[in-house]
Enzyme design. Sequence first.
Site, short mmCIF file in Angstrom:
data_model
loop_
_atom_site.label_atom_id
_atom_site.label_comp_id
_atom_site.label_asym_id
_atom_site.label_seq_id
_atom_site.Cartn_x
_atom_site.Cartn_y
_atom_site.Cartn_z
N HIS A 18 0.85 -1.21 0.00
CA HIS A 18 0.00 0.00 0.00
C HIS A 18 0.89 1.26 0.00
CE1 HIS A 18 -3.15 2.73 1.21
NE2 HIS A 18 -4.01 1.78 1.54
N GLU A 38 -0.72 1.24 -5.45
CA GLU A 38 -0.46 0.02 -4.68
C GLU A 38 -0.39 -1.19 -5.60
OE1 GLU A 38 -3.61 -0.07 -1.68
OE2 GLU A 38 -3.87 2.07 -1.97
C1 BG6 Z 1 -7.01 1.88 -0.11
C2 BG6 Z 1 -8.44 1.46 -0.31
O1 BG6 Z 1 -6.16 0.86 -0.53
O2 BG6 Z 1 -6.78 2.13 1.28
C3 BG6 Z 1 -9.38 2.51 0.24
O3 BG6 Z 1 -8.68 1.23 -1.69
C4 BG6 Z 1 -9.05 2.80 1.70
O4 BG6 Z 1 -10.73 2.09 0.10
C5 BG6 Z 1 -7.57 3.16 1.81
O5 BG6 Z 1 -9.87 3.86 2.15
C6 BG6 Z 1 -7.11 3.43 3.24
O6 BG6 Z 1 -7.42 2.37 4.06
P1 BG6 Z 1 -7.11 2.41 5.61
O7 BG6 Z 1 -7.73 1.18 6.20
O8 BG6 Z 1 -5.62 2.41 5.75
O9 BG6 Z 1 -7.72 3.68 6.14
#
Ligand code: BG6
Length: 344
Positions: free
Chosen positions: A172, A276
């Site tokens: 991510h 990502e």
């Molecule tokens: C992204 C998702 O990868 O991560 C989104 O596609 C999400 O939907 C974002 O809002 C952040 O996620 P988190 O759980 O780290 O707040």
Amino acid sequence: MTNTSSSGEMVYVEHKKDINGFPKVILREVRGCSAEVYLHGAQVTSWKNEHGEELLFLSSKAIFKPPKAIRGGIPICFPQFGNHGSLEQHGFARNRTWTVDPDPPPFATISHNKAFIDLILKPSEEDAKIWPHRYEFRLRITLGPGGDLMLTSRIRNTNIDGKSFTFTFAYHTYFSVTDISEVRVEGLETLDYLDNLKNKERVTEQGDAITFESEVDKTYLSTPTKIAIIDHERKRTFVLRKDGLPDAVVWNPWDKKAKAIPDFGDDEYKHMLCVEAACVETPITLKPADNLTHKWYSKAVKVQLSGCISCTGLYCSLDLVLSVNSCQNIFCWRAESSLPELSI
Ligand code: BG6
């Protein structure tokens, strides 16, 4: 911060604690590039070039301890991406404390990298209750001599009941950008994507350059192995290369959603973009490893299983290489020669 030992030798890997006492590892290379990795989540939180410029976004409101994942850097989403399953959002790996392997196996292909660390995650009893599988997840984080950041995940199914398991996954990556409205992503034009803001509706990108003027949350499907993120204002191009990860998620919460995220500054959306490397649409199925596991890192095994979208045994290898340069020419970032070997 000292980069040399008392005998004057370069320290490539340094184990430290941050000001709150949380353990982290600093990787350094001779030209002055560095990376920082927290044991919490095995999360890379910093990647700097030889001028000391930060290349990853980390929120000023990030929390560095369980049970929250660190907001920024490169969280590991495993064994579930997003809400594609019954586990917590993005799986539990980013919320666990990983252990350092003090005696990691040698590299299969590139032996001259000195700045690397292997972190291991195995299921706790609590984890086994929510995801009833045995596995060993080895994440190797390497800072290459040219400053490239390489992440390799080797996941083994160690179930003794002979059962396969299935998972989705993402690196991510939060890139640091000067101004999101001056950023362009190349490599995803004309592809199909799932629009996560519209109940994962499948849409085809219209072929225009991908730029940003509002919230975006898209999972591009079957993408090329190379994607570029061009920061026009900084005159900087990030090149992301991936292997074993067919999809790519592009996320920016924009102003309204940013305000609703407790560990994210109201205006920070202007200075970040998540691109990502992921495997979302078709989950990876991994059969249990057999008694060949001692050859885990041998090149022969890697080649035998390369591609490994549906791994057939031993382990699954998911690779990410991030490079950065100051050239914004599409032909330059697509050229093979300037990039390091993908497989580490
Ligand atoms: C992204 C998702 O990868 O991560 C989104 O596609 C999400 O939907 C974002 O809002 C952040 O996620 P988190 O759980 O780290 O707040």
